[in-house]
Design an enzyme around this catalytic site. Structure first.
Site, PDB file in Angstrom:
ATOM      1  N   ASN A 167       0.888  -0.894  -0.003  1.00 44.55           N
ATOM      2  CA  ASN A 167       0.051   0.263   0.236  1.00 44.55           C
ATOM      3  C   ASN A 167       0.604   1.512  -0.091  1.00 44.55           C
ATOM      4  O   ASN A 167       1.742   1.783   1.267  1.00 44.55           O
ATOM      5  CB  ASN A 167      -0.941  -0.086   1.069  1.00 44.55           C
ATOM      6  CG  ASN A 167      -2.252   1.122   1.599  1.00 44.55           C
ATOM      7  OD1 ASN A 167      -2.036   2.715   0.500  1.00 44.55           O
ATOM      8  ND2 ASN A 167      -2.631   1.035   2.022  1.00 44.55           N
ATOM      9  N   ARG A 221      -2.625  -2.167  -3.685  1.00 40.58           N
ATOM     10  CA  ARG A 221      -4.084  -0.999  -3.238  1.00 40.58           C
ATOM     11  C   ARG A 221      -3.696   0.090  -4.101  1.00 40.58           C
ATOM     12  O   ARG A 221      -2.950   0.459  -4.076  1.00 40.58           O
ATOM     13  CB  ARG A 221      -3.681  -0.368  -1.984  1.00 40.58           C
ATOM     14  CG  ARG A 221      -4.836   0.287  -1.925  1.00 40.58           C
ATOM     15  CD  ARG A 221      -4.951   1.486  -0.585  1.00 40.58           C
ATOM     16  NE  ARG A 221      -6.367   2.406  -0.346  1.00 40.58           N
ATOM     17  CZ  ARG A 221      -6.145   3.657  -0.279  1.00 40.58           C
ATOM     18  NH1 ARG A 221      -4.858   3.928   0.671  1.00 40.58           N
ATOM     19  NH2 ARG A 221      -7.429   4.196   0.021  1.00 40.58           N
ATOM     20  N   HIS A 242     -12.638   3.669  -0.264  1.00 41.82           N
ATOM     21  CA  HIS A 242     -12.450   2.796   0.666  1.00 41.82           C
ATOM     22  C   HIS A 242     -13.119   1.599   1.077  1.00 41.82           C
ATOM     23  O   HIS A 242     -13.503   0.937   1.946  1.00 41.82           O
ATOM     24  CB  HIS A 242     -12.529   4.021   2.108  1.00 41.82           C
ATOM     25  CG  HIS A 242     -11.688   4.927   2.398  1.00 41.82           C
ATOM     26  ND1 HIS A 242     -12.714   6.517   2.539  1.00 41.82           N
ATOM     27  CD2 HIS A 242     -10.741   5.288   2.727  1.00 41.82           C
ATOM     28  CE1 HIS A 242     -11.580   6.995   2.607  1.00 41.82           C
ATOM     29  NE2 HIS A 242     -10.489   6.169   2.740  1.00 41.82           N
ATOM     30  N   ARG A 267      -7.343  17.424   3.138  1.00 41.89           N
ATOM     31  CA  ARG A 267      -8.283  17.679   2.873  1.00 41.89           C
ATOM     32  C   ARG A 267     -10.068  17.918   3.660  1.00 41.89           C
ATOM     33  O   ARG A 267     -10.589  17.875   4.176  1.00 41.89           O
ATOM     34  CB  ARG A 267      -8.708  16.354   1.844  1.00 41.89           C
ATOM     35  CG  ARG A 267      -7.371  15.255   1.002  1.00 41.89           C
ATOM     36  CD  ARG A 267      -8.286  14.299   0.497  1.00 41.89           C
ATOM     37  NE  ARG A 267      -7.509  13.024   1.364  1.00 41.89           N
ATOM     38  CZ  ARG A 267      -7.631  12.243   0.942  1.00 41.89           C
ATOM     39  NH1 ARG A 267      -8.167  11.262   0.679  1.00 41.89           N
ATOM     40  NH2 ARG A 267      -6.933  11.595   1.730  1.00 41.89           N
ATOM     41  N   GLU A 300      -7.659  -3.680   5.334  1.00 45.89           N
ATOM     42  CA  GLU A 300      -7.706  -4.200   4.045  1.00 45.89           C
ATOM     43  C   GLU A 300      -6.739  -4.882   3.359  1.00 45.89           C
ATOM     44  O   GLU A 300      -6.858  -5.173   2.065  1.00 45.89           O
ATOM     45  CB  GLU A 300      -7.302  -2.342   3.682  1.00 45.89           C
ATOM     46  CG  GLU A 300      -8.187  -1.614   4.128  1.00 45.89           C
ATOM     47  CD  GLU A 300      -8.049  -0.284   3.860  1.00 45.89           C
ATOM     48  OE1 GLU A 300      -8.689   0.656   3.333  1.00 45.89           O
ATOM     49  OE2 GLU A 300      -7.150   0.849   4.808  1.00 45.89           O
TER      50      GLU A 300
END
Length: 407
Positions: free
Chosen positions: A18, A106, A194, A254, A392
């Site tokens: 990742n 990912r 996500h 963000r 994940e």
């Protein structure tokens, strides 16, 4: 024999990567003798890329087997390719009884083209690079290790797993913007992100919640990046992120959702360039911008500054408002799930969200919330509330094993 050498009789493992702008996180999973079950053997990262990189590896016992700053001689050009060689060399030198049979990555954006994990070749990699403008903070860094490994170990299968794929089950109306159809036809729509985290939540909820109702679930992935997802019967129905990973909730740096007219105003009236606005919305907004202190919720919770309190209040307000929207999309709610860094570890944030969601019938168990769950609602709460750590990497490893072994 090097671990990334596909030949030899050794224990098979799946390597999961990742990669972000400042780190390369990895996990290594053993594959059992039947080629099905996966058990994590190592995890680690190369952190602080671009400044003073640090390499660490953690074993199954939770202890660090490597923890070192990387010297200039180890860095090469200092890019992802050079740093992946550091990982490769450590693997080859310290795990001679293991063999990587595939590498899973990912990849944040799969666009319209990729709704499921895919074995990567040069043509697919070229297609994925065209999606970089849709996820500029993530996509280029996600793809860099794929090219690097294809040079280091060209015989090893590589699989791209997409954060957007889980949301392809949403009804068409959930994916639309009110724009001319000729623009929508070019792929301008709500994708959501996500997805690998939400897919993991959907896979483990039956075992964790037991007999508690779970047909209509809202999962809140709250970390440095934040989103929420409405799931019906384990499938995505609606989500807070859209065309890019900038939309929706305020995040670490963000902005989350802002009036598009504000962007036009900044460009036309404030003299900002496109690059200026991009930097503002992606890097200088969110919790950091509102507080002027930090993008880290832990720091803000520990601060007495008024600005820190306002940033937290706004964050909770937006999570609560989006929760109401997602409940409307589901037509009700059976369970609320918190996950990721803030969701798993910030008990005060969870408590305030649950307090504002009292209209849904949520009844928080304060002691369970402080313990971190897994269930943090009372036994008689009409809506159950859970804290479930995301994984994940395991989701990616499962997809990678399945893809690599297809005939």
């Amino acid at each position: 024999m090097g671990l990334l050498d596909p030949a030899g009789a050794m224990t098979d493992v799946i390597l999961v990567l990742n990669a972000g702008s400042s780190s390369i996180k990895f996990s290594m999973f053993n594959v059992d003798s039947r080629g099905r079950a996966l058990h994590r053997r190592y995890r680690g990262a190369i952190e602080d890329i671009g400044s003073e990189p640090r390499f660490f590896v953690v074993g199954t016992d939770g202890l660090r087997v490597v923890d070192q700053h990387l010297a200039a001689r180890d860095l090469g050009a200092g890019d992802h390719a050079s740093l992946l060689r550091v990982l490769h060399e450590w693997i080859a030198a310290h795990t001679d009884h293991l063999r990587v049979v595939a590498v899973g990555h990912r990849v944040v954006h799969g666009g319209d083209q990729f709704a499921t994990p895919v074995l990567v070749d040069d043509a697919i990699l070229d297609q994925l690079e065209t999606l970089a403008p849709l996820a500029p903070l993530h996509q280029p860094h996600n793809l860099a290790p794929i090219r690097a490994i294809s040079r280091i170990a060209p015989g090893v299968a590589q699989v791209a797993c997409f954060d957007t794929a889980f949301h392809r089950t949403q009804p068409p109306v959930s994916q639309l913007y009110a724009l001319p159809r000729d623009l929508s036809a070019t792929g301008i729509k709500r994708y959501g992100f996500h997805g690998l985290s939400y897919e993991y939540m959907a896979s483990v909820m039956p075992d964790i919640v037991g007999d508690a109702p779970r047909d209509r679930v809202v999962a809140a992935h709250l970390g440095n990046g934040c989103s929420m997802c409405a799931m019906r019967d384990g499938k995505s129905v609606a989500t807070t992120m859209g065309f890019t990973a900038l939309e929706g909730l305020p995040m670490g740096t963000r902005s989350g959702g802002v009036d598009p007219g504000l962007v036009l105003y900044l460009l036309t009236e404030r003299g900002m360039t496109v690059a200026d606005v991009s930097d503002l919305l992606y890097h200088r907004s969110g919790l950091l911008g509102m507080s002027g202190i930090s993008n880290d919720m832990r720091t803000l919770l520990a601060s007495n500054a008024r600005e820190a309190g306002e940033a937290i209040e706004f964050f909770v307000y937006r999570v609560s408002r989006e929760l109401g929207s997602l409940v409307a999309a589901l037509g009700g709610l059976d369970a609320l799930v918190f996950t990721a860094g803030i969701g798993e570890h910030a008990a005060p944030v969870r408590a305030r969200v649950c307090e504002q969601a009292g209209w849904l019938g949520i009844r928080l168990d304060p002691a369970a919330n402080l313990r971190g769950g897994p269930r943090i609602s009372t036994a008689d709460s009409p809506v159950s509330v859970w804290v479930i750590p995301t994984n994940e990497e395991l989701t990616i490893a499962r997809h990678t094993l399945a893809c690599a072994r297809r005939p």
